[in-house]
Design an enzyme around this catalytic site. Sequence first.
Site, mmCIF file in Angstrom:
data_model
loop_
_atom_site.group_PDB
_atom_site.id
_atom_site.type_symbol
_atom_site.label_atom_id
_atom_site.label_comp_id
_atom_site.label_asym_id
_atom_site.label_seq_id
_atom_site.Cartn_x
_atom_site.Cartn_y
_atom_site.Cartn_z
ATOM 1 N N CYS A 37 -9.395 1.004 4.745
ATOM 2 C CA CYS A 37 -8.406 0.414 3.835
ATOM 3 C C CYS A 37 -8.922 -0.893 3.246
ATOM 4 O O CYS A 37 -8.270 -1.491 2.390
ATOM 5 C CB CYS A 37 -7.102 0.157 4.560
ATOM 6 S SG CYS A 37 -6.379 1.647 5.238
ATOM 7 N N CYS A 107 -1.666 -8.453 2.125
ATOM 8 C CA CYS A 107 -2.495 -9.330 2.970
ATOM 9 C C CYS A 107 -1.629 -10.198 3.873
ATOM 10 O O CYS A 107 -1.983 -10.468 5.020
ATOM 11 C CB CYS A 107 -3.373 -10.224 2.096
ATOM 12 S SG CYS A 107 -4.481 -9.296 1.034
#
Lengths: 138, 404
Positions: A37, A107
């Site tokens: 990912c 994030c």
Amino acid sequence: MAYSDKVIDHYSNPRNVGTLDKSKKNVGTGLVGAPECGDVMRLQIEVDETTNTITDAKFKTFGCGSAIASSSLATEWLKGKTVDEALAIDNMEIVEELALPPVKIHCSVLAEDAIKSAINDYRVKNGMPALEESKAHH
Amino acid sequence: MLKLPIYLDNNATTPLDPRVLEAMMPYLTEVFGNAASRNHPFGWAAEEAVDYAREQIASLINCDSKEIIFTSGATESDNLGIKGVFEMYAQKGNHIITATTEHKAVLDTCKHIEKLGGRVTYLPVNSEGLISLEDLEAAMTPQTVLVTIMYGNNETGTIQPIREIAAIAHKHGALFMTDGTQAVGKIPVDVIADGIDIMAFTAHKMYGPKGVGALYVRRKNPRVKVTAQMDGGGHERGMRSGTLNVPGIVGLGKACELARLEMAADTARLSALRDKLERELLTLEESYVNGSREHRLPHVTNISFKYVEGEGLMMGVKDLAVSSGSACTSASLEPSYVLKALGLSDDLAHSSLRFGLSRFTTEEQIDYAIGHVKEAVTKLREMSPLWEMFKEGIDLSKIEWAEH
């Protein structure tokens, strides 16, 4: 994409990069993400067991600038907080502090998960019950 | 003093050569006629310039000047070549063969063909990015009207065995088309010797202007025809209507002439610089060149740096304009489909950088790039948990990742 000055600063001068001794009982390690990912974040906390306070935090992150900045910021915030205070850190606070664009919210979620995962590891190591899955992000 | 950032993304586009601009200037100003105006000197002057450009282009690829059809660029040329053949040869068959590593201008056009009822075979490539001639042979059917395989790859520089591919296509009565965008002007491309029937290419990859390209369409042995995709005044032998972009065409012509005259010297210099860049960067542990190192364009290298994430790396090499295999967004993390077709894992495909050198790239720039990339990779690896695990001998494939 234009990064905010804070992201650039954390990326260029990351705080608290490193490794704590995960074999120690008062160190909790969280490893989240996956190489496929494009993000892997490892966050570690060292806890003073008498005060339940985080005395040290270290990170290592494989990822984009926002992922590095999110984890770097997380370590700054963790130090000095109690474990309970650390648990309350919300990913949106990281988004706001770093001015992350919408595509980079992921994030901050990863950083929050890394914090929770590190705390969980610390709890389990010290005979406390594991945290329940608190938030469904994905 | 070295000017930053340094441009090393010449596969995306090249700067205009000042000599090309000089050749174009009069056609942007005083010589403004429409090349299709046959009844006055303004038109004649424009037509003369276009004819001269055709000759310059033809000399570069060894064709007849009448075989050049001007377009707006390689994407349009690819569209015209593929759709034009599909329509023109519908009576013969509806099968097209291409490869998984083609440019989107070819792949998306083929997808469109499939929607129209055509059948498309997408040949796989090996770890070097090369198609297998046996696969091609096996894919040929009596319905195959076109084999379209790119000359040199835009991401890795890998050069396909063009002559062998053409021979197989022709043996089965199909036409052979190639997307020559990255190859024309960089390496000797000879449509006769190579057996190319149709070829797309563009000016802005060889120091010419943007917005002008060409399609080579063979006129003899065999006579190839493509159905026009744009209706209008029947310009360009009826295959591509629209007022000619005279300054652009003049620029393409000049760019081709310069390429023909300077190719040998450019190639020698660029491949030496590329090799130096590659040699130095490969001194970093766990770094790999993607694509064939034997069959490739002289100005390209694509290198993966394991355990470093692509977008983070791009940010680390901010003084270099390069391209990454990574298209990292939270919605879709898509590594380069070309690198994946070579068999790279997602994470390795993410951590790759494509360096494209140009006629204007200097040794000083390459030296700077080497130091800059080394520094960024080293710094990011010190920050990477994957690198630490690798160094401790942990098998990353055995870890159960908490996927997001």
